[in-house]
Design a protein around this motif. Sequence first.
Motif: not given
Length: 334
Positions: A315-334
């Motif tokens: 319940h505490k996690i569900a109410k956390d307004a600062s929560w963000r999902p995992m971000p998309a990734l970038q292609e690694p630099q080569r």
Amino acid sequence: MSTIHPDPAAESLTGGATFDPASATITIVTYNRSGLLSRLLTSIREMDPKPGHVVVIDNASVDDTTAVVETFRESLGSELVYRRLDENTGGSGGFSEGMRVAYELGSIWMWLMDDDVEVTPDGLARMGAWAPRFKSIQGRRYDYDGSEFYWQYRLSIPLGIPIPFAPAGFDESGYRIMNSGCFEGMFIHRDIVREIGLPDPRFFIYWDDSVYGWLASRKTTSVIVNEFVLRRTREIKQWDMGVRHLNASSNAYRYYIMRNRGFMKHYFAEHGSYRPLAFSLGSLLTFGKELVRLLFVERTVRGTSNLWRGVRDGHKIAKDASWRPMPALQEPQR
């Protein structure tokens, strides 16, 4: 082996590209089970074809895991990458790190598994046969006793729970559409990983792969295929319910299965799929299922406090307004 039937609509998802085994990485998460890990690595050594890389993520084991891994470095037939973490991050953290390593290696396909399975000798070939058609694939596995393990591959999104009566059989197509995932055998393309990001390590254990598989199914047609490619090597106490089995659990699992519904709620809400009343009912059904597991599998009532702690913290996690999902990734630099 099941017969593969061409599906032009599915093939258009990937353009019908030919599968290259060297483009695949098997990613393993292990923790204090060097004997089981050795069996898995031995089975990979005997595979034909073999993957290009094998990544082993060690969740800060205190047994001889490091030494065991080193014995396979020369004989495995694939490039072996070993990472020992400074602390136990759970399956969620381990698979998140393992997928990060595999992604940065340039892997096109990532095949995830715990340390308590073996792969069949032609397992990669069987999974690769479906790779030109789909980008999120789940194979099947045999249980410890050799029986066919049934995995609940469909989620009820409003309830946030697996659908236990999803059909177990397969028709001539050899696959079924799924909207979930299991890190015990998930076979996923880097394009999907790039779009949805890495598995969320905050889960620690439980619901992480279900949510990740659901996210994948929003980007591509996800399937479970009628190919037995894994075999469990660890016996787990079960309650035989006939068509289904209910496995024994632990206090940690009981806690996280309830706590992590807070994370699940956030992910569903992020994508417009959260239904408060239905999700609350799903949480109640999950709680009830764990009570049944305690009574009929483990033959005890001790452990309910962990369920209640999980509810409270969820319940505490569900109410956390600062929560963000995992971000998309970038292609690694080569």
